[in-house]
Design a protein around this motif. Structure first.
Motif, PDB file in Angstrom:
ATOM      1  N   TYR A  16       0.855  -1.187   0.000  1.00 27.49           N
ATOM      2  CA  TYR A  16       0.000   0.000   0.000  1.00 27.49           C
ATOM      3  C   TYR A  16       0.894   1.242   0.000  1.00 27.49           C
ATOM      4  CZ  TYR A  16       1.217  -0.279   4.914  1.00 27.49           C
ATOM      5  OH  TYR A  16       1.940  -0.385   6.085  1.00 27.49           O
ATOM      6  N   SER A  17       0.320   2.350  -0.418  1.00 22.38           N
ATOM      7  CA  SER A  17       1.002   3.639  -0.344  1.00 22.38           C
ATOM      8  C   SER A  17       0.455   4.407   0.851  1.00 22.38           C
ATOM      9  CB  SER A  17       0.753   4.456  -1.617  1.00 22.38           C
ATOM     10  OG  SER A  17       1.265   3.784  -2.736  1.00 22.38           O
ATOM     11  N   MET A  18       1.310   5.178   1.483  1.00 20.69           N
ATOM     12  CA  MET A  18       0.880   5.949   2.641  1.00 20.69           C
ATOM     13  C   MET A  18       1.743   7.204   2.764  1.00 20.69           C
ATOM     14  SD  MET A  18       3.671   5.537   4.646  1.00 20.69           S
ATOM     15  CE  MET A  18       3.351   5.792   6.399  1.00 20.69           C
ATOM     16  N   ALA A  19       1.278   8.149   3.591  1.00 21.24           N
ATOM     17  CA  ALA A  19       2.087   9.303   3.958  1.00 21.24           C
ATOM     18  C   ALA A  19       2.035   9.448   5.471  1.00 21.24           C
ATOM     19  CB  ALA A  19       1.565  10.568   3.281  1.00 21.24           C
ATOM     20  N   HIS A  20       3.036  10.086   6.022  1.00 24.60           N
ATOM     21  CA  HIS A  20       3.006  10.373   7.459  1.00 24.60           C
ATOM     22  C   HIS A  20       3.958  11.517   7.757  1.00 24.60           C
ATOM     23  CE1 HIS A  20       6.562   7.514   8.812  1.00 24.60           C
ATOM     24  NE2 HIS A  20       6.873   8.205   7.748  1.00 24.60           N
ATOM     25  N   ARG A  21       3.912  11.971   9.004  1.00 25.62           N
ATOM     26  CA  ARG A  21       4.983  12.822   9.505  1.00 25.62           C
ATOM     27  C   ARG A  21       5.107  12.599  10.999  1.00 25.62           C
ATOM     28  NH1 ARG A  21       3.960  19.184  10.452  1.00 25.62           N
ATOM     29  NH2 ARG A  21       2.091  19.093  11.762  1.00 25.62           N
ATOM     30  N   LEU A  22       6.324  12.834  11.511  1.00 26.58           N
ATOM     31  CA  LEU A  22       6.621  12.620  12.928  1.00 26.58           C
ATOM     32  C   LEU A  22       6.993  13.975  13.516  1.00 26.58           C
ATOM     33  CD1 LEU A  22       8.896   9.445  12.551  1.00 26.58           C
ATOM     34  CD2 LEU A  22       6.415   9.564  12.661  1.00 26.58           C
ATOM     35  N   ILE A  23       6.298  14.377  14.571  1.00 19.70           N
ATOM     36  CA  ILE A  23       6.502  15.739  15.077  1.00 19.70           C
ATOM     37  C   ILE A  23       7.303  15.801  16.376  1.00 19.70           C
ATOM     38  CG2 ILE A  23       4.469  16.661  13.903  1.00 19.70           C
ATOM     39  CD1 ILE A  23       2.953  16.552  16.546  1.00 19.70           C
ATOM     40  N   ARG A  31       9.649  15.483   9.901  1.00 19.77           N
ATOM     41  CA  ARG A  31       8.603  16.440  10.302  1.00 19.77           C
ATOM     42  C   ARG A  31       7.809  16.939   9.115  1.00 19.77           C
ATOM     43  NH1 ARG A  31      10.969  21.017  13.979  1.00 19.77           N
ATOM     44  NH2 ARG A  31       8.780  21.643  13.958  1.00 19.77           N
ATOM     45  N   ILE A  32       8.386  16.850   7.936  1.00 22.55           N
ATOM     46  CA  ILE A  32       7.649  17.256   6.748  1.00 22.55           C
ATOM     47  C   ILE A  32       6.852  16.036   6.252  1.00 22.55           C
ATOM     48  CG2 ILE A  32       9.440  16.685   5.028  1.00 22.55           C
ATOM     49  CD1 ILE A  32       7.522  19.979   4.977  1.00 22.55           C
ATOM     50  N   PRO A  33       5.563  16.232   5.897  1.00 19.31           N
ATOM     51  CA  PRO A  33       4.806  15.078   5.398  1.00 19.31           C
ATOM     52  C   PRO A  33       5.504  14.451   4.183  1.00 19.31           C
ATOM     53  CG  PRO A  33       3.322  16.888   5.884  1.00 19.31           C
ATOM     54  CD  PRO A  33       4.724  17.438   6.010  1.00 19.31           C
ATOM     55  N   HIS A  34       5.620  13.150   4.197  1.00 23.42           N
ATOM     56  CA  HIS A  34       6.268  12.412   3.104  1.00 23.42           C
ATOM     57  C   HIS A  34       5.681  11.013   3.065  1.00 23.42           C
ATOM     58  CE1 HIS A  34       8.430  11.171   6.687  1.00 23.42           C
ATOM     59  NE2 HIS A  34       8.751  10.072   6.026  1.00 23.42           N
ATOM     60  N   GLY A  35       5.971  10.300   1.997  1.00 29.25           N
ATOM     61  CA  GLY A  35       5.305   9.008   1.843  1.00 29.25           C
ATOM     62  C   GLY A  35       6.241   7.846   1.597  1.00 29.25           C
ATOM     63  N   HIS A  36       5.683   6.651   1.733  1.00 31.57           N
ATOM     64  CA  HIS A  36       6.392   5.404   1.450  1.00 31.57           C
ATOM     65  C   HIS A  36       5.431   4.453   0.749  1.00 31.57           C
ATOM     66  CE1 HIS A  36       9.575   6.339   4.482  1.00 31.57           C
ATOM     67  NE2 HIS A  36       8.576   6.880   5.163  1.00 31.57           N
ATOM     68  N   ASP A  37       6.000   3.551  -0.038  1.00 31.63           N
ATOM     69  CA  ASP A  37       5.247   2.370  -0.468  1.00 31.63           C
ATOM     70  C   ASP A  37       5.666   1.258   0.474  1.00 31.63           C
ATOM     71  OD1 ASP A  37       3.851   3.425  -2.646  1.00 31.63           O
ATOM     72  OD2 ASP A  37       5.632   3.265  -3.903  1.00 31.63           O
ATOM     73  N   GLU A  38       4.742   0.820   1.296  1.00 32.05           N
ATOM     74  CA  GLU A  38       5.074  -0.168   2.318  1.00 32.05           C
ATOM     75  C   GLU A  38       4.465  -1.525   1.968  1.00 32.05           C
ATOM     76  OE1 GLU A  38       3.614   1.621   5.998  1.00 32.05           O
ATOM     77  OE2 GLU A  38       5.564   2.610   6.261  1.00 32.05           O
ATOM     78  N   VAL A  39       5.048  -2.559   2.562  1.00 34.40           N
ATOM     79  CA  VAL A  39       4.474  -3.898   2.453  1.00 34.40           C
ATOM     80  C   VAL A  39       4.232  -4.395   3.872  1.00 34.40           C
ATOM     81  CG1 VAL A  39       4.829  -6.286   1.721  1.00 34.40           C
ATOM     82  CG2 VAL A  39       5.652  -4.403   0.276  1.00 34.40           C
ATOM     83  N   VAL A  40       3.026  -4.859   4.130  1.00 29.50           N
ATOM     84  CA  VAL A  40       2.749  -5.454   5.437  1.00 29.50           C
ATOM     85  C   VAL A  40       2.646  -6.966   5.248  1.00 29.50           C
ATOM     86  CG1 VAL A  40       0.227  -5.082   5.242  1.00 29.50           C
ATOM     87  CG2 VAL A  40       1.270  -5.443   7.491  1.00 29.50           C
ATOM     88  N   GLY A  84      -0.033  11.515  14.298  1.00 27.20           N
ATOM     89  CA  GLY A  84      -0.169  11.302  15.729  1.00 27.20           C
ATOM     90  C   GLY A  84      -1.389  12.044  16.255  1.00 27.20           C
ATOM     91  N   SER A  85      -1.968  11.544  17.340  1.00 27.33           N
ATOM     92  CA  SER A  85      -3.222  12.121  17.848  1.00 27.33           C
ATOM     93  C   SER A  85      -3.073  13.598  18.232  1.00 27.33           C
ATOM     94  CB  SER A  85      -3.712  11.302  19.045  1.00 27.33           C
ATOM     95  OG  SER A  85      -2.644  11.086  19.949  1.00 27.33           O
ATOM     96  N   GLY A  86      -1.844  14.062  18.512  1.00 27.25           N
ATOM     97  CA  GLY A  86      -1.652  15.464  18.885  1.00 27.25           C
ATOM     98  C   GLY A  86      -1.245  16.360  17.726  1.00 27.25           C
ATOM     99  N   ASP A  87      -1.272  15.843  16.503  1.00 24.91           N
ATOM    100  CA  ASP A  87      -0.798  16.634  15.367  1.00 24.91           C
ATOM    101  C   ASP A  87      -1.839  17.674  14.964  1.00 24.91           C
ATOM    102  OD1 ASP A  87      -0.067  17.505  12.685  1.00 24.91           O
ATOM    103  OD2 ASP A  87       1.335  15.815  12.675  1.00 24.91           O
ATOM    104  N   PRO A  88      -1.458  18.972  14.892  1.00 19.12           N
ATOM    105  CA  PRO A  88      -2.432  20.006  14.520  1.00 19.12           C
ATOM    106  C   PRO A  88      -2.994  19.854  13.109  1.00 19.12           C
ATOM    107  CG  PRO A  88      -0.205  20.931  14.728  1.00 19.12           C
ATOM    108  CD  PRO A  88      -0.148  19.531  15.248  1.00 19.12           C
ATOM    109  N   LEU A  89      -2.356  19.048  12.268  1.00 20.91           N
ATOM    110  CA  LEU A  89      -2.924  18.822  10.930  1.00 20.91           C
ATOM    111  C   LEU A  89      -4.295  18.136  10.996  1.00 20.91           C
ATOM    112  CD1 LEU A  89       0.102  17.741   8.698  1.00 20.91           C
ATOM    113  CD2 LEU A  89      -1.249  19.849   8.554  1.00 20.91           C
ATOM    114  N   ILE A  90      -4.554  17.413  12.082  1.00 16.48           N
ATOM    115  CA  ILE A  90      -5.875  16.771  12.223  1.00 16.48           C
ATOM    116  C   ILE A  90      -6.955  17.850  12.278  1.00 16.48           C
ATOM    117  CG2 ILE A  90      -7.344  15.401  13.753  1.00 16.48           C
ATOM    118  CD1 ILE A  90      -4.813  13.815  14.510  1.00 16.48           C
ATOM    119  N   ASP A  91      -6.713  18.903  13.078  1.00 14.43           N
ATOM    120  CA  ASP A  91      -7.678  20.015  13.150  1.00 14.43           C
ATOM    121  C   ASP A  91      -7.843  20.674  11.791  1.00 14.43           C
ATOM    122  OD1 ASP A  91      -8.274  19.686  15.764  1.00 14.43           O
ATOM    123  OD2 ASP A  91      -6.869  21.223  16.499  1.00 14.43           O
TER     124      ASP A  91
END
Ligand SMILES: [Zn+2]
Length: 179
Positions: A16-23, A31-40, A84-91
């Protein structure tokens, strides 16, 4: 699977493809949103000691055991944004682009590969409990890049993520957040 380790292991992969960031700041580049093609990859074992079916010589028909898991990966996780649950991007998304909120996968704290592996394994456990209770996930691996992966062994680390069906990983449904 018996106590001495004898038995069969069913192993399934999905990409699957996904994006994330770690704050947290521990990994400044992340810290900048970026993506990976991951395999689970998941490894399932049969816990009821039934052995092979007399007629089919199978533990279980593959589509019956992997169908719901793959459907969740394809429909909910693929092209999701992990925060993450505290990321302001959720708001931001909830206020400005609420139609995309179903594609936000929210973890307790930063969405590292480690916590996501624990959340995914718990989600798979929720599916198995409902549809195939004689099977358990022995190991779940997220291959984040061709050279980095994290494996989670649910039996040995049972309490990494909170319990209770207010959390998406404990619910056998399509969700990836609790909005
Ligand atoms: Zn990353």
């Amino acid at each position: 699977m018996s106590q001495d380790g004898f038995g069969f292991v069913l192993r399934f992969n999905r990409r699957y493809s996904m994006a994330h960031r770690l704050i947290s700041g521990e990994a400044p580049n992340c810290r900048i949103p970026h993506g990976h093609d991951e395999v689970v990859e998941v490894e399932l074992v049969e816990t009821g000691n039934r052995g092979l079916d007399d007629r089919t010589n199978m533990l279980v028909e593959f589509s019956r055991i992997k169908g719901r898991w793959f459907q969740w990966i394809d429909k909910s996780v693929d092209h999701s944004f992990h925060l993450g649950s505290g990321d302001p991007l959720i708001d931001y998304f909830q206020s400005n682009e609420p139609d995309l909120a179903t594609k936000l996968l929210v973890t307790p704290g930063d969405p590292t590969t480690e916590i996501r592996a624990a959340c995914f394994a718990t989600k798979l456990h929720s599916f198995l409990q409902e549809e195939n209770p004689d099977f358990a996930c022995r190991k779940l691996t997220i291959q984040e890049t061709p050279t980095n992966s994290v494996s989670f062994y649910p039996a040995e680390l049972a309490s990494v993520v909170p319990s209770g069906d207010q959390h998406w990983w404990n619910r056998p449904d399509t969700t990836i957040n609790d909005f």
